[in-house]
Design an enzyme around this catalytic site. Structure first.
Site, PDB file in Angstrom:
ATOM      1  N   GLU A 255     -73.687 -67.031  23.869  1.00 16.41           N
ATOM      2  CA  GLU A 255     -75.090 -66.668  23.604  1.00 16.41           C
ATOM      3  C   GLU A 255     -75.640 -67.726  22.672  1.00 16.41           C
ATOM      4  OE1 GLU A 255     -76.780 -64.275  24.971  1.00 16.41           O
ATOM      5  OE2 GLU A 255     -75.257 -62.964  25.819  1.00 16.41           O
ATOM      6  N   CYS A 289     -82.827 -65.807  17.667  1.00 10.61           N
ATOM      7  CA  CYS A 289     -82.614 -66.645  18.850  1.00 10.61           C
ATOM      8  C   CYS A 289     -83.731 -66.472  19.849  1.00 10.61           C
ATOM      9  CB  CYS A 289     -81.276 -66.304  19.488  1.00 10.61           C
ATOM     10  SG  CYS A 289     -81.099 -64.568  19.877  1.00 10.61           S
TER      11      CYS A 289
HETATM   12  P1  NAD Z   1     -73.560 -72.556  14.682  1.00 12.52           P
HETATM   13  O1  NAD Z   1     -73.348 -72.955  16.083  1.00 12.52           O
HETATM   14  O2  NAD Z   1     -73.729 -73.587  13.664  1.00 12.52           O
HETATM   15  O3  NAD Z   1     -72.367 -71.628  14.167  1.00 12.52           O
HETATM   16  C1  NAD Z   1     -72.012 -70.422  14.818  1.00 12.52           C
HETATM   17  C2  NAD Z   1     -70.585 -70.075  14.463  1.00 12.52           C
HETATM   18  O4  NAD Z   1     -69.721 -71.028  15.034  1.00 12.52           O
HETATM   19  C3  NAD Z   1     -70.270 -70.052  12.975  1.00 12.52           C
HETATM   20  O5  NAD Z   1     -69.460 -68.936  12.714  1.00 12.52           O
HETATM   21  C4  NAD Z   1     -69.521 -71.346  12.765  1.00 12.52           C
HETATM   22  O6  NAD Z   1     -68.622 -71.318  11.679  1.00 12.52           O
HETATM   23  C5  NAD Z   1     -68.758 -71.449  14.069  1.00 12.52           C
HETATM   24  N1  NAD Z   1     -68.309 -72.792  14.418  1.00 12.52           N
HETATM   25  C6  NAD Z   1     -68.789 -73.982  14.020  1.00 12.52           C
HETATM   26  N2  NAD Z   1     -68.108 -74.983  14.607  1.00 12.52           N
HETATM   27  C7  NAD Z   1     -67.184 -74.408  15.406  1.00 12.52           C
HETATM   28  C8  NAD Z   1     -66.193 -74.914  16.284  1.00 12.52           C
HETATM   29  N3  NAD Z   1     -66.014 -76.229  16.479  1.00 12.52           N
HETATM   30  N4  NAD Z   1     -65.431 -74.036  16.957  1.00 12.52           N
HETATM   31  C9  NAD Z   1     -65.608 -72.704  16.798  1.00 12.52           C
HETATM   32  N5  NAD Z   1     -66.524 -72.172  15.977  1.00 12.52           N
HETATM   33  C10 NAD Z   1     -67.318 -73.011  15.291  1.00 12.52           C
HETATM   34  O7  NAD Z   1     -74.829 -71.563  14.735  1.00 12.52           O
HETATM   35  P2  NAD Z   1     -75.594 -70.922  13.491  1.00 12.52           P
HETATM   36  O8  NAD Z   1     -76.377 -72.016  12.845  1.00 12.52           O
HETATM   37  O9  NAD Z   1     -74.661 -70.094  12.702  1.00 12.52           O
HETATM   38  O10 NAD Z   1     -76.593 -69.902  14.230  1.00 12.52           O
HETATM   39  C11 NAD Z   1     -77.865 -70.243  14.678  1.00 12.52           C
HETATM   40  C12 NAD Z   1     -77.855 -70.448  16.178  1.00 12.52           C
HETATM   41  O11 NAD Z   1     -77.380 -69.276  16.823  1.00 12.52           O
HETATM   42  C13 NAD Z   1     -79.247 -70.683  16.747  1.00 12.52           C
HETATM   43  O12 NAD Z   1     -79.184 -71.735  17.672  1.00 12.52           O
HETATM   44  C14 NAD Z   1     -79.569 -69.384  17.452  1.00 12.52           C
HETATM   45  O13 NAD Z   1     -80.485 -69.492  18.507  1.00 12.52           O
HETATM   46  C15 NAD Z   1     -78.217 -68.955  17.921  1.00 12.52           C
HETATM   47  N6  NAD Z   1     -78.207 -67.519  18.194  1.00 12.52           N
HETATM   48  C16 NAD Z   1     -78.175 -67.107  19.503  1.00 12.52           C
HETATM   49  C17 NAD Z   1     -78.220 -65.749  19.801  1.00 12.52           C
HETATM   50  C18 NAD Z   1     -78.218 -65.275  21.235  1.00 12.52           C
HETATM   51  O14 NAD Z   1     -78.031 -64.093  21.457  1.00 12.52           O
HETATM   52  N7  NAD Z   1     -78.426 -66.135  22.219  1.00 12.52           N
HETATM   53  C19 NAD Z   1     -78.267 -64.819  18.764  1.00 12.52           C
HETATM   54  C20 NAD Z   1     -78.291 -65.270  17.448  1.00 12.52           C
HETATM   55  C21 NAD Z   1     -78.248 -66.629  17.173  1.00 12.52           C
END
Ligand code: NAD
Length: 519
Positions: A255, A289
């Site tokens: 997502e 999001c």
């Molecule tokens: P992010 O991608 O920076 O981080 C998300 C998670 O991934 C964190 O827990 C982080 O520690 C982890 N992570 C980072 N690098 C990783 C790796 N290499 N392997 C595995 N895990 C890793 O996102 P964010 O800044 O925390 O959140 C914001 C983003 O989330 C926005 O783009 C938003 O649109 C999206 N979002 C999407 C939805 C949806 O339902 N589509 C819902 C909420 C947020």
């Protein structure tokens, strides 16, 4: 109990892994004040492996409780969360900088609703299916499809909805009979630790739901050990998650980000459309999001729409979230995000956009970006193409619905979308032409509450869905069982191969599929 004490108490519940020396501690900050609100372990690969081992050991016992037993436990957890709502909301507000209203409705309400929803529906969505096969070769045989838990599911979450987009995605996985390891965002890990405390308090088996705290490396390590990964976060990280999961062919559900369009037609209820645009561009400081990230308005109502939006946005109260009813827009949770927002606004202004309200970082110790309305925008600007994830509403004038649809679809994302018109048939026709995975007519975002219906993104907004039957079956592997009760000792087509049998099958094939249909 303070958030720090809570983090420490809850970390102990992670058992063996927590007993090892933590690599480092991650400081959790209140983005509205800059104050420290706790520390969590930055777990390494060995600690993650130990947590997954415990989860694996707990899974058969959890599955053996059956749907009713698991639903009962999750109902107890829901009661615990409601009883402890002040603590839950307090932590969400402190680590996210969001308003208590958003914490209650966007996070706590959603998961409480979801706990009940999956508790009631999981057994139906995962019931054995008796399949009536079309094949004449299988006459008299019974074919059943069953859905069984994959084992241990890893849920990696973002910081914008620390409960909804982390524990929320664990609920169907748990109801399916899996154990779950949460890897919350390192920016907002305390809420998940509180949920783990609740799981222990209501007597969920040790290891059925656990938390691996840490940054990206911890998430990457989790992917290496679990049987399925549900990831919510940015498109950039989503790609890395999928690549890493591919090493072990671990199934993923992603997502990701969005750039959701809203279309406002000449005949729309402008007051409703303006309220929706302001609410869903500014709620949680735009860190949703499926926030409304760009609006296309037909020229006949453009001026009235813009002035109504400007008036509403100018009256929003921004500041450190306190008691309910005191602040509308809180802080920017993630430090780098405020710079992305500012960069988008600067880029738009440099290319000719006008700032009608806001347009800059707010003063103060916390991280705030002023609710901002931009006009004179176009698709050469980052603010119309890339996810802003901040309190910014760019509004673009369009000639007609055709141009609005073309621009709305001019994106690499495809999460949510909306169209406002009093002509419902036309609204539905336009909704069907939008490329996003979800589309609303005269509404925005609330489709997320219809947990019976799949919610997921197209293109760079994701892969797979949450909610609906697919939202729980993705946490299962299917097994097809065929039962032959009365079978002949030897079936036609068995060895030894005979010329006559081959001829019969050949004739049959021509008869069935080789003739031209009449008419
Ligand atoms: P992010 O991608 O920076 O981080 C998300 C998670 O991934 C964190 O827990 C982080 O520690 C982890 N992570 C980072 N690098 C990783 C790796 N290499 N392997 C595995 N895990 C890793 O996102 P964010 O800044 O925390 O959140 C914001 C983003 O989330 C926005 O783009 C938003 O649109 C999206 N979002 C999407 C939805 C949806 O339902 N589509 C819902 C909420 C947020």
């Amino acid at each position: 109990m303070s958030a720090l004490e809570n983090a420490e108490v809850a970390t102990k519940q992670n058992g063996a892994a927590a007993e090892q020396q933590p690599r480092e501690r991650i400081a959790v900050e209140n983005p509205a004040t800059g104050e420290n609100v706790g520390y969590v372990d930055d777990m390494d690969a060995a600690q993650v492996a130990a947590i997954v081992d415990r989860a694996l050991a707990a899974q058969p016992g959890w599955e053996a409780l059956g749907f009713e037993g698991r639903a009962a436990k999750l109902r107890e957890l829901r009661r615990w969360l409601v009883e402890n709502r002040r603590r839950v909301i307090d932590i969400l507000v402190k680590e996210g900088g969001k308003t208590p209203e958003d914490a209650m409705l966007g996070d706590l309400w959603y998961v409480c609703d979801s706990l009940g929803f999956w508790g009631k529906t999981a057994h139906k969505y995962l019931a054995d299916e008796r399949v009536r096969t079309h094949s004449p070769m299988l006459l008299g045989k019974k074919v059943i499809v069953r859905h069984r838990p994959v084992g241990v599911v890893g849920v990696i979450g973002p910081w914008n909805y620390p409960l909804t987009n982390t524990f929320g995605d664990a609920i169907p996985a748990l109801m399916a009979g899996n154990s779950v390891v949460l890897k919350p965002s390192e920016v907002t890990p305390l809420t998940s630790l509180l949920v783990a405390e609740g799981a222990e308090a209501v007597g969920m088996p040790n290891g059925a739901l656990s938390v691996a705290t840490g940054a990206g490396d911890t998430g990457a390590a989790l992917i290496d050990h679990v049987d399925m990964i549900h990831f919510t976060g940015s498109t950039r990280t989503g790609r890395k998650v999928m690549a890493r999961a591919a090493e072990r062919l671990t199934p993923v559900s992603l997502e990701l980000g969005g750039k959701d369009p809203m279309i406002v037609l000449d005949d729309a209820d402008l007051e409703r459309a303006a309220n929706m645009a302001v609410q869903w561009a500014m709620a949680n400081s735009g860190q949703i999001c499926m926030a409304v990230e760009r609006v296309y308005v037909e020229e006949g109502v453009y001026d009235r729409f813009v002035s109504s939006v400007v008036d509403k946005v100018s009256r929003l109260r921004q500041g450190e979230p306190g008691e309910p009813g005191t602040v509308d827009v809180g802080a920017m949770t993630f430090p780098p995000q405020i710079d992305i927002v500012d960069r988008h606004v600067r880029d738009a202004v440099d290319k000719g956009a006008q700032v009608l309200v806001g347009g800059k970082k707010a003063e103060g110790p916390g991280r705030f970006y002023e609710p901002t309305v931009l006009t004179g925008v176009d698709h050469t600007m980052d603010v119309m193409r890339d996810e802003t994830f901040g309190p910014v509403l760019p509004i673009m004038k369009v000639r007609d619905a055709e141009e609005a649809v073309r621009l709305a679809n001019d994106t690499r994302y495809g999460l949510n979308s909306s169209v406002f018109t009093r002509d419902l048939a036309k609204g539905e026709r336009i909704a069907r032409r939008l490329g996003a995975g979800n589309a609303c007519v005269n509404d925005a975002l609330m489709n997320y509450m219809a947990q019976e219906a799949p919610f997921g993104g197209t293109n760079e907004s994701g892969l797979g869905v949450r909610h609906g039957p697919q939202g729980i079956r993705k946490y299962c592997s299917s097994q097809t069982i065929m039962v032959t009760r009365f079978g002949p000792k030897r079936e036609p087509g068995m060895f030894p191969n005979k010329r006559v049998t081959a001829k019969v099958f050949e004739r049959l094939m021509v008869l069935l599929w080789g003739r031209r249909r009449r008419g």
